[in-house]
Scaffold this active site. Structure first.
Site, PDB file in Angstrom:
ATOM      1  CE  LYS A  13      -4.026  -2.084   0.447  1.00 56.33           C
ATOM      2  NZ  LYS A  13      -5.080  -1.984  -0.594  1.00 56.33           N
ATOM      3  CG  HIS A 144     -10.698  -6.171  -6.256  1.00 54.47           C
ATOM      4  ND1 HIS A 144     -11.941  -6.151  -5.658  1.00 54.47           N
ATOM      5  CD2 HIS A 144      -9.811  -5.750  -5.317  1.00 54.47           C
ATOM      6  CE1 HIS A 144     -11.824  -5.711  -4.415  1.00 54.47           C
ATOM      7  NE2 HIS A 144     -10.546  -5.471  -4.178  1.00 54.47           N
TER       8      HIS A 144
END
Length: 213
Positions: A13, A144
């Site tokens: 991230k 995803h």
């Protein structure tokens, strides 16, 4: 540890308030992994167009596989400008909830890697319709989440895809996905190849039946 377990790449991230901290962490991870391990970043829509461009230019030399969701998920024009300006591929699409929204990404050339989520776009049939359009446009595919579904759909894609792997979903199922040498192995069990675990059933707090008169 992930690479040793058979995972084919690592995604981290980014998108902290101080971009310098993102760049420091990312450089440290790249140094630790070495140049040959595929490395991606996911910003989860944290930047505006100017910040995303600055970040993209700053990390070009790290050889990232992609920068994911650098902008608001619905800013197709902004993603298109980034994709055109940067050498690092742009990935997006996970938050979109229809084939039509993904078609806009495709038409605007707003990403290099498209990331549809089958449950969000309406299931397997809409996903396959979208995958056909993405292949026609020459895009890479990285579905995803929901790897138990997406493994099968990605395996049917004509171009080599990526599939996300989440170990924290393991308690939901009796079976486990197998990864080996950077590849996720398609199970040969019936259906999707997974059955709900007793632990999963114990977590159910309510149930509803439809279609009975």
């Amino acid at each position: 540890e992930s690479i040793a377990s058979g995972i084919g790449g690592v995604k981290i991230k980014v998108g902290q308030p101080d971009m310098r901290e993102d760049l420091r962490r990312l450089a440290a991870v790249r140094e630790h992994l070495g140049a040959d391990v595929p490395l991606m970043v996911d910003a989860n829509q944290q930047w505006d167009r100017h910040a995303a461009l600055r970040f993209g230019r700053a990390v070009e030399e790290l050889g990232l596989v992609w920068i994911e969701e650098p902008l608001d998920a619905y800013d197709a024009e902004g993603h298109a400008r980034l994709a055109d300006a940067l050498d690092t591929p742009i990935a997006t699409g996970e938050m979109l909830s229809s084939v039509a929204e993904h078609v806009r990404l495709i038409d605007l050339r707003a990403c290099d890697i498209i990331q549809p989520d089958a449950p969000r776009v309406g299931g397997i049939t809409p996903f396959l319709r979208l995958a056909t359009l993405a292949d026609h446009a020459g895009l890479q595919l990285a579905p995803h989440f929901a790897m138990e579904i997406h493994l099968h759909l990605a395996a049917a894609y004509p171009r080599e895809p990526w599939v996300e792997h989440f170990e924290w979903l393991n308690p939901l199922f009796d079976e486990r996905l197998e990864t080996r040498d950077g590849r996720m192995i398609v199970p040969d069990r019936p259906g999707l190849g997974f059955t709900l675990s007793e632990q999963c059933r114990a977590w159910v707090s309510d149930s509803v039946e439809f279609g009975r008169s």
